[in-house]
Motif scaffolding. Sequence first.
Motif, mmCIF file in Angstrom:
data_model
loop_
_atom_site.group_PDB
_atom_site.id
_atom_site.type_symbol
_atom_site.label_atom_id
_atom_site.label_comp_id
_atom_site.label_asym_id
_atom_site.label_seq_id
_atom_site.Cartn_x
_atom_site.Cartn_y
_atom_site.Cartn_z
ATOM 1 N N SER A 92 -1.326 -0.145 -4.417
ATOM 2 C CA SER A 92 -1.696 0.669 -5.581
ATOM 3 C C SER A 92 -3.023 1.389 -5.316
ATOM 4 O O SER A 92 -3.201 2.542 -5.725
ATOM 5 C CB SER A 92 -1.702 -0.159 -6.862
ATOM 6 O OG SER A 92 -2.943 -0.723 -7.081
ATOM 7 N N GLU A 136 -2.149 4.278 -3.219
ATOM 8 C CA GLU A 136 -1.533 5.355 -4.000
ATOM 9 C C GLU A 136 -2.597 6.154 -4.752
ATOM 10 O O GLU A 136 -2.562 7.384 -4.785
ATOM 11 C CB GLU A 136 -0.494 4.808 -4.986
ATOM 12 C CG GLU A 136 0.186 5.951 -5.719
ATOM 13 C CD GLU A 136 1.115 5.519 -6.848
ATOM 14 O OE1 GLU A 136 1.398 4.322 -6.994
ATOM 15 O OE2 GLU A 136 1.546 6.423 -7.594
ATOM 16 N N LEU A 143 1.557 8.686 -3.718
ATOM 17 C CA LEU A 143 2.609 7.701 -3.467
ATOM 18 C C LEU A 143 3.250 7.852 -2.077
ATOM 19 O O LEU A 143 3.517 6.868 -1.395
ATOM 20 C CB LEU A 143 3.672 7.784 -4.571
ATOM 21 C CG LEU A 143 4.739 6.706 -4.538
ATOM 22 C CD1 LEU A 143 4.135 5.300 -4.632
ATOM 23 C CD2 LEU A 143 5.755 6.887 -5.658
ATOM 24 N N ASP A 144 3.484 9.085 -1.634
ATOM 25 C CA ASP A 144 4.183 9.261 -0.354
ATOM 26 C C ASP A 144 3.387 8.696 0.812
ATOM 27 O O ASP A 144 3.928 7.999 1.685
ATOM 28 C CB ASP A 144 4.476 10.750 -0.102
ATOM 29 C CG ASP A 144 5.619 11.214 -0.974
ATOM 30 O OD1 ASP A 144 6.278 10.345 -1.589
ATOM 31 O OD2 ASP A 144 5.839 12.443 -1.063
ATOM 32 N N LYS A 160 3.323 4.962 0.679
ATOM 33 C CA LYS A 160 4.590 4.397 1.189
ATOM 34 C C LYS A 160 4.608 4.450 2.721
ATOM 35 O O LYS A 160 5.071 3.518 3.381
ATOM 36 C CB LYS A 160 5.784 5.177 0.633
ATOM 37 C CG LYS A 160 6.138 4.778 -0.777
ATOM 38 C CD LYS A 160 7.405 5.492 -1.217
ATOM 39 C CE LYS A 160 7.821 5.008 -2.590
ATOM 40 N NZ LYS A 160 8.925 5.752 -3.155
ATOM 41 N N GLN A 166 2.361 1.662 4.003
ATOM 42 C CA GLN A 166 2.984 0.345 3.804
ATOM 43 C C GLN A 166 4.143 0.147 4.797
ATOM 44 O O GLN A 166 4.366 -0.947 5.303
ATOM 45 C CB GLN A 166 3.467 0.198 2.355
ATOM 46 C CG GLN A 166 3.983 -1.193 2.008
ATOM 47 C CD GLN A 166 2.941 -2.294 2.234
ATOM 48 O OE1 GLN A 166 1.774 -2.121 1.911
ATOM 49 N NE2 GLN A 166 3.375 -3.418 2.814
ATOM 50 N N TYR A 199 5.386 -3.615 -9.629
ATOM 51 C CA TYR A 199 5.091 -2.334 -8.982
ATOM 52 C C TYR A 199 5.542 -2.347 -7.500
ATOM 53 O O TYR A 199 6.163 -1.401 -7.014
ATOM 54 C CB TYR A 199 3.579 -2.091 -9.106
ATOM 55 C CG TYR A 199 3.012 -0.981 -8.277
ATOM 56 C CD1 TYR A 199 3.142 0.356 -8.672
ATOM 57 C CD2 TYR A 199 2.304 -1.257 -7.108
ATOM 58 C CE1 TYR A 199 2.591 1.378 -7.903
ATOM 59 C CE2 TYR A 199 1.756 -0.239 -6.347
ATOM 60 C CZ TYR A 199 1.901 1.073 -6.746
ATOM 61 O OH TYR A 199 1.357 2.079 -5.990
ATOM 62 N N THR A 202 9.392 -2.261 -7.291
ATOM 63 C CA THR A 202 9.980 -0.974 -7.664
ATOM 64 C C THR A 202 9.654 0.121 -6.654
ATOM 65 O O THR A 202 10.535 0.868 -6.235
ATOM 66 C CB THR A 202 9.418 -0.530 -9.043
ATOM 67 O OG1 THR A 202 9.472 -1.644 -9.897
ATOM 68 C CG2 THR A 202 10.197 0.621 -9.621
ATOM 69 N N ASN A 203 8.380 0.221 -6.276
ATOM 70 C CA ASN A 203 7.974 1.382 -5.474
ATOM 71 C C ASN A 203 7.957 1.142 -3.973
ATOM 72 O O ASN A 203 8.015 2.083 -3.190
ATOM 73 C CB ASN A 203 6.575 1.838 -5.889
ATOM 74 C CG ASN A 203 6.572 2.386 -7.296
ATOM 75 O OD1 ASN A 203 7.235 3.364 -7.575
ATOM 76 N ND2 ASN A 203 5.849 1.717 -8.181
ATOM 77 N N PHE A 204 7.812 -0.115 -3.560
ATOM 78 C CA PHE A 204 7.622 -0.371 -2.124
ATOM 79 C C PHE A 204 8.673 -1.318 -1.560
ATOM 80 O O PHE A 204 8.514 -1.821 -0.456
ATOM 81 C CB PHE A 204 6.210 -0.919 -1.874
ATOM 82 C CG PHE A 204 5.138 0.100 -2.140
ATOM 83 C CD1 PHE A 204 4.655 0.902 -1.122
ATOM 84 C CD2 PHE A 204 4.644 0.287 -3.415
ATOM 85 C CE1 PHE A 204 3.682 1.855 -1.361
ATOM 86 C CE2 PHE A 204 3.668 1.239 -3.674
ATOM 87 C CZ PHE A 204 3.188 2.035 -2.634
ATOM 88 N N ASN A 205 9.698 -1.580 -2.370
ATOM 89 C CA ASN A 205 10.810 -2.354 -1.865
ATOM 90 C C ASN A 205 10.399 -3.719 -1.303
ATOM 91 O O ASN A 205 10.969 -4.198 -0.326
ATOM 92 C CB ASN A 205 11.467 -1.514 -0.741
ATOM 93 C CG ASN A 205 12.924 -1.825 -0.639
ATOM 94 O OD1 ASN A 205 13.486 -2.405 -1.572
ATOM 95 N ND2 ASN A 205 13.531 -1.469 0.487
#
Length: 440
Positions: A96, A99, A104-105, A108, A111, A158, A161-164
């Motif tokens: 976070s 981000e 976000l991209d 990701k 990560q 979070y 949802t966003n980072f699998n």
Amino acid sequence: MSYDPLIDSAVNPQESLPPTYWHDTVEVPSGTALNKDIETDFLVIGAGYTGISAALALTESRAGSVTVIDSHSPGYGCAGRNAGFVLSGSGRMGPSALEKRYGLDIAKGIQNEYDGAVSDLLARISAYGIDCDLAAGPYYKLAHTAKHALQQRRSADYLKTNFNQQIESLSQDQLKKALAVEGFYGASRQPGHTLNPLKLILGLSHTAQSKGAAIYSATPALKITRGESNHVVETPQGVITARTLLIASNAYTSKVLHPAVNKRQFPVQSSILVTQPLSKTQLAAIGFNGPVSMMDTRMMKYYYRLLPDNRLLFGGRGEVSARQAHAGKARLYDAMLTSFPVLRGIDISHFWSGWVSVSLDNLPRVNFDNRTQTGYAMGYCGAGVSFANFAGRRLAQRAMNQPVDLNLPLYSTPLRRFPFAGLRRSALRALYGWARVIER
Ligand SMILES: Cc1cc2nc3c(=O)[nH]c(=O)nc-3n(C[C@H](O)[C@H](O)[C@H](O)COP(=O)(O)OP(=O)(O)OC[C@H]3O[C@@H](n4cnc5c(N)ncnc54)[C@H](O)[C@@H]3O)c2cc1C
């Protein structure tokens, strides 16, 4: 610990090996010091995970001759002193925070590199057949306040949802059923691994040597100058001329080594104590029994795990300078008793410290300058078992001109220089004082 990177010009090759638990489990082979002038295509300074991993990638690609030098011996730095947690992540920014800073991209993308670093390390351990007591087990992040427990819950959602990420949050009651640690308000739980870090670096070094890398111990780089098309590195008994220079000395980098790294990272101590093996009663009382690893949410985090012979390893921040390193033992012991009151009175078998490399903006970097053929990777902020290995591979790829995703700030920007570098220690003292007040 006697070497202090902000004071000494190099690790003393004669210094004894650090008194870690790991050094009682495996013998460090006596290495050879360089005693003549040599030429090499790639010179790597530092035989920790970063340096040896870079050497492995270079030899595996048959990129040219590869030489690694270490002031002391492979694993003398953090690689042979860490706690052996294999986790996804490096630096001090979680997804976070990434981000918020980069969007976000990019978060990701970073990560993805951290996750890839774990898979890459596990694949290498298996491919090279390295026996390093690798074990899979859960990793708990323990919330030390109710507010942090709430944050942990939100963060788990979070990350899913966003980072699998495979992660679940535990309430205080669920945590109590899973573990008998005291003083926590909840936790998150993810899959993790633990290993013996010294066996890992010795196994990697042995593999790099078998693939053709020359590794010299007791060979500190004392002075580096740039010739017309090469680097000239002076060591106590020989001069090395190299086309490409890769600096992998991490927090053990001395105050003045090379303009690419001078003042770009801050060495901070982390310390570990290890208890005598726990009795059956003590094991039952602490409520876990196997390769579980844990870290809390404090600003100055404590981290702990059980070792294969049932000793508890308990680590946390160290003292500010090398001279004071030993003073941290009593502080760590008291902190251990806060989480594990049943261990009051248990004897400590090992205590040691190591230097971790902190970057100004909490993000590590892998940097390579094509023009001068100089690169470095460091600034892992105490989280480098998986990522330093991966960073070494990325550094080698950049040195071989292979594609690396330069959109990621990990690779596209250099480590930032510390302003007022001379005041770093005073600032750290103030920070520790502040943390003592707010985390009482
Ligand atoms: C107490 C402690 C606990 C930790 N626990 C964990 C953990 O559980 N999980 C995790 O992910 N990370 C952990 N870390 C961090 C992790 O160990 C490091 O990020 C990682 O080992 C960095 O590897 P490296 O190869 O970059 O550096 P290092 O392993 O520190 O190697 C640097 C090498 O460079 C050599 N060197 C320095 N200067 C010169 C010179 N002038 N000439 C030649 N050689 C030189 C040194 O002798 C040293 O061997 C911990 C660190 C410490 C100190």
